[in-house]
Design an enzyme around this catalytic site. Structure first.
Site, PDB file in Angstrom:
ATOM      1  N   ASP A  14       0.816  -1.215   0.000  1.00 28.29           N
ATOM      2  CA  ASP A  14       0.000   0.000   0.000  1.00 28.29           C
ATOM      3  C   ASP A  14       0.850   1.266   0.000  1.00 28.29           C
ATOM      4  OD1 ASP A  14      -1.834  -2.040   0.433  1.00 28.29           O
ATOM      5  OD2 ASP A  14      -3.073  -0.832   1.761  1.00 28.29           O
ATOM      6  N   ARG A  59      -0.768   5.369  17.282  1.00 27.65           N
ATOM      7  CA  ARG A  59      -0.998   6.339  16.200  1.00 27.65           C
ATOM      8  C   ARG A  59      -0.628   7.773  16.558  1.00 27.65           C
ATOM      9  NH1 ARG A  59      -0.180   2.112  13.623  1.00 27.65           N
ATOM     10  NH2 ARG A  59      -1.908   1.117  12.517  1.00 27.65           N
ATOM     11  N   ASP A 115      -8.005   4.362  11.818  1.00 28.70           N
ATOM     12  CA  ASP A 115      -6.674   4.962  11.791  1.00 28.70           C
ATOM     13  C   ASP A 115      -6.629   6.288  11.049  1.00 28.70           C
ATOM     14  OD1 ASP A 115      -5.309   3.232  13.402  1.00 28.70           O
ATOM     15  OD2 ASP A 115      -4.586   1.956  11.778  1.00 28.70           O
ATOM     16  N   SER A 132      -5.475  -9.087   7.702  1.00 25.58           N
ATOM     17  CA  SER A 132      -4.453  -8.047   7.862  1.00 25.58           C
ATOM     18  C   SER A 132      -4.004  -8.021   9.314  1.00 25.58           C
ATOM     19  CB  SER A 132      -5.013  -6.683   7.451  1.00 25.58           C
ATOM     20  OG  SER A 132      -6.068  -6.299   8.322  1.00 25.58           O
TER      21      SER A 132
END
Length: 401
Positions: free
Chosen positions: A17, A97, A126, A178
């Site tokens: 990605d 994050r 996210d 994932s």
């Protein structure tokens, strides 16, 4: 080309990605791209990330070890607040994050970049966590979210774009789910896990053995806390990151920290997530145990009433908000004196408290004993009970009972 952006800092992992995003940013915006990778304990191979990013078109690459800062300022802060989302999730992904995004904004300032970019999808949490942090720390920053802009719809589209642009595509078989890993946990979602009735496959787990295969005898450890912060294991001092790593090892060996839940995403949908958080689970249990003998009752009850709020703010991405600043200040004050030692038995998925002691203990055996004592007149309880019962008695009288 979208010429509004001259230089962008991309949160870069080196996977498909973000590799495609790096090239796409150059092609679509015609801008310089700086790649930034934060090492927060994901244990992924980063030795060749720099050369891969440069080969894909990055003008510069930052690879920074943030593990100690992550454990000290983020994970341990959440532990002190006993923050758990929806009673189950120890916030492993969420808590990383704000640190990653903070450093990304700092690098953008150092480099004179006018934009930042991330690889989060438009359906997840996210994107919110990254962007709330960006704007909280730099209200003028330009944010680029490729998944909300481009026309790609699937992984196959990304692979085709990568091949067209000379980006190496891994030939290994793609996992049917994932995952995201850091020092606190590893998460799994999507793919075969989207059916909440389907049990996760055993070969998916990385940090822990199954409780059934854990040792038949318990591992006994002692953790020392100072003002709510874990400092030592079995008398040996560790830095925050190494202490968490050690507990991951001990917990994983004993099948501790597996969670399977359906949670409510901030964007409005429910999502099934499977997590491994061995060290964090041990820390949470131990921390509550030392609080039980060192924290004032009313302070504890007030703090407990705020657990859900703190967890929501972390999960939703409001780490850098005025309300979170206030709650962190309260947490720090409440943790003063939460000092002492907890003894634990780690056994087949369970973290069992086997003892706790503290030089700041509020527990007094001479007060609590059922044997003869000289500090408590049991007869005094009659008036205490009658005063507390007064409103109940009045209500009963009014209702004619």
């Amino acid at each position: 080309m979208k010429g509004e952006v001259k230089k962008v800092v991309l949160a870069y992992s080196g996977g498909l990605d973000t590799s495609v995003i790096l090239k796409w940013l150059k092609n679509e915006y015609g801008c310089e791209v700086i790649a930034f990778t934060a090492d927060v304990g994901q244990a992924e191979e980063i030795d060749h990330l720099e050369e891969k990013a440069i080969a894909t078109g990055a003008s510069k690459v930052y690879i920074e070890d943030l593990r100690e800062e992550f454990a000290r300022d983020y994970v341990f802060t959440a532990v002190k607040a006993n923050a758990i989302y929806e009673g189950t999730y120890l916030l492993g992904t969420s808590i990383a994050r704000p640190l990653i995004a903070k450093r990304q904004v700092e690098i953008a300032q150092i480099e004179g970049a006018d934009a930042v970019a991330h690889g989060s999808t438009g359906k997840g949490n996210d994107q919110v966590r990254f962007e709330l942090t960006y704007y909280a720390l730099n209200p003028y920053i330009r944010v680029i979210s490729p998944w909300r802009e481009w026309q790609f719809k699937s992984r196959e589209d990304l692979i085709a774009y990568a091949r067209e642009n000379g980006i190496p595509v891994p030939v290994t078989k793609q996992k049917p789910y994932s995952s995201d890993r850091n020092l606190l946990h590893i998460s799994f979602e999507g793919g075969i896990l989207e059916d909440p009735w389907s049990e996760p496959p055993e070969n998916m787990f990385i940090l822990s053995v199954s409780p059934e295969k854990a040792p038949d005898s318990p591992t006994v450890i002692e953790i020392d806390f100072e003002d709510g912060v874990a400092k030592r294991i079995d008398g040996k001092t560790f830095s925050p990151a190494t202490l968490l790593s050690k507990l991951n090892e001990l917990g994983g060996r004993n099948g501790i920290g597996r969670v399977d839940m359906v949670e409510n995403r901030y964007v409005g949908m429910k999502s099934r997530g499977v997590y491994e958080t061995p060290g964090g689970t041990i820390l949470h249990v131990a921390h509550r145990a030392i609080e039980s003998i060192t924290m004032d009752r009313e302070v504890m009850h007030l703090r407990d009433s705020l657990i859900n709020k703190v967890a929501e703010l972390i999960y939703y991405g409001f780490w850098y908000s005025p309300e979170m600043e206030a709650l962190k200040a309260f947490t720090e004050q409440a943790q003063k004196g939460v000092t002492g030692t907890v003894r634990l038995k780690l056994y087949k998925g369970n973290t069992i408290v086997a003892g706790r002691k503290s030089p700041r203990s509020l527990y007094r055996q001479d007060f609590a004993t059922f044997d003869k004592d000289a500090v408590y007149n049991q007869g005094d309880a009659s008036g205490f009970i009658k005063l507390n019962a007064l409103r109940l008695r009045v209500r009963a009288m009014v209702e004619g009972k």
